[in-house]
Design an enzyme around this catalytic site. Structure first.
Site, PDB file in Angstrom:
ATOM      1  N   GLY A  10       0.825  -1.215   0.000  1.00 61.16           N
ATOM      2  CA  GLY A  10       0.000   0.000   0.000  1.00 61.16           C
ATOM      3  C   GLY A  10       0.853   1.256   0.000  1.00 61.16           C
ATOM      4  CG  LEU A  33      -1.920  -7.777  -4.105  1.00 54.63           C
ATOM      5  CD1 LEU A  33      -1.580  -8.577  -5.379  1.00 54.63           C
ATOM      6  CD2 LEU A  33      -0.930  -6.609  -3.963  1.00 54.63           C
ATOM      7  CB  SER A 124      -5.987   7.336  12.168  1.00 56.77           C
ATOM      8  OG  SER A 124      -6.527   8.535  11.679  1.00 56.77           O
ATOM      9  CE1 TYR A 148      -9.118   4.006   8.851  1.00 58.58           C
ATOM     10  CE2 TYR A 148      -9.129   6.336   9.424  1.00 58.58           C
ATOM     11  CZ  TYR A 148      -8.441   5.188   9.069  1.00 58.58           C
ATOM     12  OH  TYR A 148      -7.078   5.229   8.937  1.00 58.58           O
ATOM     13  CE  LYS A 152      -6.604   2.556  11.136  1.00 59.69           C
ATOM     14  NZ  LYS A 152      -5.640   1.552  10.717  1.00 59.69           N
ATOM     15  CG  PHE A 177      -1.551  14.327  12.864  1.00 58.83           C
ATOM     16  CD1 PHE A 177      -1.014  13.445  13.808  1.00 58.83           C
ATOM     17  CD2 PHE A 177      -2.510  15.226  13.296  1.00 58.83           C
ATOM     18  CE1 PHE A 177      -1.411  13.483  15.151  1.00 58.83           C
ATOM     19  CE2 PHE A 177      -2.905  15.279  14.632  1.00 58.83           C
ATOM     20  CZ  PHE A 177      -2.351  14.412  15.553  1.00 58.83           C
ATOM     21  CG  ASN A 178      -4.337  15.002   7.215  1.00 61.88           C
ATOM     22  OD1 ASN A 178      -4.537  14.940   8.420  1.00 61.88           O
ATOM     23  ND2 ASN A 178      -5.327  15.171   6.353  1.00 61.88           N
ATOM     24  CG  ASN A 197     -12.946   9.786  -0.849  1.00 62.97           C
ATOM     25  OD1 ASN A 197     -13.936  10.232  -1.432  1.00 62.97           O
ATOM     26  ND2 ASN A 197     -12.793   8.503  -0.578  1.00 62.97           N
TER      27      ASN A 197
HETATM   28  P1  NAD Z   1      -3.508   1.707   1.465  1.00 64.73           P
HETATM   29  O1  NAD Z   1      -4.910   1.315   1.173  1.00 64.73           O
HETATM   30  O2  NAD Z   1      -2.685   2.275   0.381  1.00 64.73           O
HETATM   31  O3  NAD Z   1      -2.711   0.475   2.092  1.00 64.73           O
HETATM   32  C1  NAD Z   1      -3.348  -0.502   2.889  1.00 64.73           C
HETATM   33  C2  NAD Z   1      -2.957  -1.861   2.312  1.00 64.73           C
HETATM   34  O4  NAD Z   1      -3.586  -2.886   3.089  1.00 64.73           O
HETATM   35  C3  NAD Z   1      -3.426  -2.052   0.869  1.00 64.73           C
HETATM   36  O5  NAD Z   1      -2.325  -2.438   0.085  1.00 64.73           O
HETATM   37  C4  NAD Z   1      -4.481  -3.152   0.952  1.00 64.73           C
HETATM   38  O6  NAD Z   1      -4.461  -3.975  -0.196  1.00 64.73           O
HETATM   39  C5  NAD Z   1      -4.065  -3.873   2.203  1.00 64.73           C
HETATM   40  N1  NAD Z   1      -5.144  -4.567   2.920  1.00 64.73           N
HETATM   41  C6  NAD Z   1      -6.348  -4.081   3.280  1.00 64.73           C
HETATM   42  N2  NAD Z   1      -7.039  -5.012   3.935  1.00 64.73           N
HETATM   43  C7  NAD Z   1      -6.258  -6.127   3.997  1.00 64.73           C
HETATM   44  C8  NAD Z   1      -6.408  -7.418   4.540  1.00 64.73           C
HETATM   45  N3  NAD Z   1      -7.547  -7.792   5.143  1.00 64.73           N
HETATM   46  N4  NAD Z   1      -5.400  -8.297   4.426  1.00 64.73           N
HETATM   47  C9  NAD Z   1      -4.239  -7.948   3.788  1.00 64.73           C
HETATM   48  N5  NAD Z   1      -4.045  -6.748   3.253  1.00 64.73           N
HETATM   49  C10 NAD Z   1      -5.043  -5.836   3.354  1.00 64.73           C
HETATM   50  O7  NAD Z   1      -3.574   2.706   2.720  1.00 64.73           O
HETATM   51  P2  NAD Z   1      -2.416   3.537   3.404  1.00 64.73           P
HETATM   52  O8  NAD Z   1      -2.724   4.962   3.209  1.00 64.73           O
HETATM   53  O9  NAD Z   1      -1.112   3.009   3.023  1.00 64.73           O
HETATM   54  O10 NAD Z   1      -2.706   3.209   4.934  1.00 64.73           O
HETATM   55  C11 NAD Z   1      -1.996   2.234   5.646  1.00 64.73           C
HETATM   56  C12 NAD Z   1      -2.534   2.204   7.066  1.00 64.73           C
HETATM   57  O11 NAD Z   1      -2.398   3.494   7.658  1.00 64.73           O
HETATM   58  C13 NAD Z   1      -4.017   1.842   7.158  1.00 64.73           C
HETATM   59  O12 NAD Z   1      -4.203   0.995   8.280  1.00 64.73           O
HETATM   60  C14 NAD Z   1      -4.677   3.173   7.384  1.00 64.73           C
HETATM   61  O13 NAD Z   1      -5.874   3.038   8.103  1.00 64.73           O
HETATM   62  C15 NAD Z   1      -3.617   3.905   8.203  1.00 64.73           C
HETATM   63  N6  NAD Z   1      -3.724   5.377   8.095  1.00 64.73           N
HETATM   64  C16 NAD Z   1      -3.685   5.966   6.864  1.00 64.73           C
HETATM   65  C17 NAD Z   1      -3.822   7.359   6.765  1.00 64.73           C
HETATM   66  C18 NAD Z   1      -3.808   8.036   5.432  1.00 64.73           C
HETATM   67  O14 NAD Z   1      -4.252   9.183   5.351  1.00 64.73           O
HETATM   68  N7  NAD Z   1      -3.299   7.421   4.367  1.00 64.73           N
HETATM   69  C19 NAD Z   1      -3.996   8.137   7.927  1.00 64.73           C
HETATM   70  C20 NAD Z   1      -4.017   7.498   9.159  1.00 64.73           C
HETATM   71  C21 NAD Z   1      -3.882   6.117   9.230  1.00 64.73           C
HETATM   72  N1  UFG Z   2     -10.606  19.100   0.983  1.00 60.77           N
HETATM   73  C1  UFG Z   2     -11.106  19.931  -0.001  1.00 60.77           C
HETATM   74  N2  UFG Z   2     -11.382  19.407  -1.218  1.00 60.77           N
HETATM   75  C2  UFG Z   2     -11.171  18.093  -1.516  1.00 60.77           C
HETATM   76  C3  UFG Z   2     -10.658  17.240  -0.507  1.00 60.77           C
HETATM   77  C4  UFG Z   2     -10.398  17.786   0.738  1.00 60.77           C
HETATM   78  O1  UFG Z   2     -11.313  21.129   0.230  1.00 60.77           O
HETATM   79  O2  UFG Z   2     -11.450  17.668  -2.654  1.00 60.77           O
HETATM   80  C5  UFG Z   2     -10.273  19.668   2.307  1.00 60.77           C
HETATM   81  C6  UFG Z   2     -11.039  19.065   3.446  1.00 60.77           C
HETATM   82  O3  UFG Z   2     -12.266  19.721   3.636  1.00 60.77           O
HETATM   83  C7  UFG Z   2     -10.058  19.250   4.614  1.00 60.77           C
HETATM   84  C8  UFG Z   2      -8.691  19.142   3.948  1.00 60.77           C
HETATM   85  O4  UFG Z   2      -8.918  19.384   2.562  1.00 60.77           O
HETATM   86  O5  UFG Z   2     -10.186  20.538   5.142  1.00 60.77           O
HETATM   87  C9  UFG Z   2      -8.050  17.773   4.101  1.00 60.77           C
HETATM   88  O6  UFG Z   2      -8.952  16.761   3.670  1.00 60.77           O
HETATM   89  P1  UFG Z   2      -8.497  15.261   3.395  1.00 60.77           P
HETATM   90  O7  UFG Z   2      -9.688  14.520   2.897  1.00 60.77           O
HETATM   91  O8  UFG Z   2      -7.273  15.251   2.566  1.00 60.77           O
HETATM   92  O9  UFG Z   2      -8.069  14.751   4.826  1.00 60.77           O
HETATM   93  P2  UFG Z   2      -8.909  14.598   6.173  1.00 60.77           P
HETATM   94  O10 UFG Z   2      -8.154  15.344   7.228  1.00 60.77           O
HETATM   95  O11 UFG Z   2     -10.321  14.928   5.994  1.00 60.77           O
HETATM   96  O12 UFG Z   2      -8.847  13.017   6.444  1.00 60.77           O
HETATM   97  C10 UFG Z   2      -7.607  12.313   6.492  1.00 60.77           C
HETATM   98  C11 UFG Z   2      -7.835  10.870   6.075  1.00 60.77           C
HETATM   99  C12 UFG Z   2      -8.657  10.148   7.068  1.00 60.77           C
HETATM  100  C13 UFG Z   2      -8.068  10.269   8.420  1.00 60.77           C
HETATM  101  C14 UFG Z   2      -7.857  11.712   8.771  1.00 60.77           C
HETATM  102  C15 UFG Z   2      -7.158  11.855  10.086  1.00 60.77           C
HETATM  103  O13 UFG Z   2      -8.505  10.826   4.831  1.00 60.77           O
HETATM  104  O14 UFG Z   2      -8.683   8.779   6.731  1.00 60.77           O
HETATM  105  O15 UFG Z   2      -7.073  12.348   7.773  1.00 60.77           O
HETATM  106  O16 UFG Z   2      -5.885  11.342  10.028  1.00 60.77           O
HETATM  107  F1  UFG Z   2      -8.910   9.723   9.318  1.00 60.77           F
END
Ligand code: NAD
Ligand code: UFG
Length: 335
Positions: A10, A33, A124, A148, A152, A177-178, A197
């Site tokens: 991922g 995957l 998260s 979600y 966590k 964070f982000n 998103n």
């Molecule tokens: P991602 O979707 O790119 O990576 C997650 C990976 O997990 C994917 O490759 C997916 O195929 C795999 N996966 C999902 N369910 C599975 C399962 N049951 N068995 C095996 N593999 C599985 O997401 P990411 O952004 O790399 O996030 C990684 C982790 O970090 C996640 O747990 C997510 O919740 C956490 N996280 C992400 C963010 C963010 O903004 N990206 C923020 C906070 C926390």
């Molecule tokens: N935003 C826009 N337009 C867009 C997308 C986002 O204006 O098309 C704004 C949102 O309103 C927010 C900021 O950009 O103010 C960031 O938004 P993101 O969707 O990029 O991120 P979030 O902070 O909403 O959420 C992210 C992850 C969540 C996680 C959270 C806290 O998507 O999974 O951070 O770590 F839970």
């Protein structure tokens, strides 16, 4: 150490694997995957000049996990596998609890049987919910406002109970964070399917003219310019935070939750301006209504990570935009 990364193909997992290899560890990737592609492994080979073992499997498959842990003589696990869409989590809550919470329990069962008791878990900042004060420190109350986030938080509670019951476990939950940006090579990065998103991948698609215009969700928040403010952290800084966490576990027992953020908040408009600077042209945008469930502003108190892990994020917002754009251009060429 030999580290198993669940979710290793991922977005965050692939960068974390590269940081772990750079720090001298060996890694094994485990992923079903469902939200990534096996091609990323080739890119990781190119970056690291190493063959990285990959096991295609689900974390709900306890038996396969157990076999993998034993076969590869794993010392520690970084558990990133999980579903992460806030929106989908409210539509399909059972799916989210099953995959995230039951998936973690399955992993813990396999680890326990294999005698592997060092774990770093991807949590998260969403576990905090409505800010009662800012920046969020790790003692801030945890009242997540979406399914979600509750998955966590439940996992963190399972992990705490496990360590309380058996002090030979060593576990860190990292509250991200982000995460944004990409590896400097531009070979790997965030590649969401469909319309993104999240802000950064959406901006990148507008920059690449794959989407016509950015919708900014609200400009009337009580923030410096009215748009939402977040603590954007470069994915390579985040990745290096994991290797610091693994180092910490070598010498420390117990369970801790630690924020991984920069400690600074940037607005949507800050990010757009930064991206425009990298691009050398304007990102078209329009102000749209607020997005349901968005918080106006939050950012990390990142001092605990510095104190315990000797880790700090140092890459800039410009670097986050720059690497996102390099990756975007590269993936366009490849597609
Ligand atoms: P991602 O979707 O790119 O990576 C997650 C990976 O997990 C994917 O490759 C997916 O195929 C795999 N996966 C999902 N369910 C599975 C399962 N049951 N068995 C095996 N593999 C599985 O997401 P990411 O952004 O790399 O996030 C990684 C982790 O970090 C996640 O747990 C997510 O919740 C956490 N996280 C992400 C963010 C963010 O903004 N990206 C923020 C906070 C926390
Ligand atoms: N935003 C826009 N337009 C867009 C997308 C986002 O204006 O098309 C704004 C949102 O309103 C927010 C900021 O950009 O103010 C960031 O938004 P993101 O969707 O990029 O991120 P979030 O902070 O909403 O959420 C992210 C992850 C969540 C996680 C959270 C806290 O998507 O999974 O951070 O770590 F839970």
């Amino acid at each position: 150490m030999i580290i198993l990364l669940t979710g290793g193909t991922g977005y965050i997992g692939s960068h974390t694997a590269i940081a772990a290899i750079a720090a001298g560890h060996q890694v094994v990737l485990y992923d079903n995957l469902s939200n990534s592609h096996a091609q990323v492994i080739e890119k990781m080979h190119t970056i690291t000049h190493q063959k990285i073992p990959f096991v295609q499997g689900d974390v709900l498959n306890t038996e396969l996990l157990y076999k993998t842990l034993v076969e590869y003589k794993i010392d520690a696990v970084i558990h990133l596998a999980g579903l992460k869409s806030v929106k989908d989590s409210s539509e399909y809550p059972i799916n989210y609890y099953h995959n995230n919470v039951s998936g973690t329990i399955s992993l813990l069962q396999a680890m326990s049987r294999a005698g592997v008791k060092k774990l770093v878990f991807s949590s998260s900042a969403t576990v905090y919910g409505e800010p009662q004060y800012l920046p969020y420190d790790e003692n801030h109350p945890t009242t997540p406002i979406n399914v979600y986030g509750r998955t966590k938080l439940q996992i963190e509670e399972v992990l705490r109970d496990l360590v309380d019951s058996d002090s030979t476990w060593r576990i860190l939950a990292l509250r991200y964070f982000n995460p944004v940006g990409a590896h400097a090579s531009g070979l790997i990065g965030e590649n969401p399917q469909g319309i993104p998103n999240n802000l950064m991948p959406y901006v990148a698609q507008v920059a690449a003219k794959e989407l016509p215009i950015l919708h900014i969700f609200g400009d009337d928040y009580a923030t410096k310019d009215g748009t939402g403010e977040r603590d954007y952290i470069h994915v390579m800084d985040l990745a290096e935070g994991h290797t610091a966490a693994i180092d910490y576990l070598i010498n420390h027992e117990g369970f801790r939750c630690i924020n991984l953020g920069t400690g600074s908040a940037f607005s949507v408009l800050d990010l757009v301006k930064s991206f425009e600077h990298v691009l050398g042209s304007k990102i078209p945008y329009q102000i749209s209504p607020r997005r349901h469930g968005d918080l106006p502003k939050y950012f990390a108190d990142a001092s605990l990570a510095h104190e315990l892990l000797n880790w700090k994020a140092h890459r800039s917002l410009l670097d986050m935009c720059h690497t996102t754009w390099i990756f975007k251009k590269n993936s366009k060429k490849g597609s």
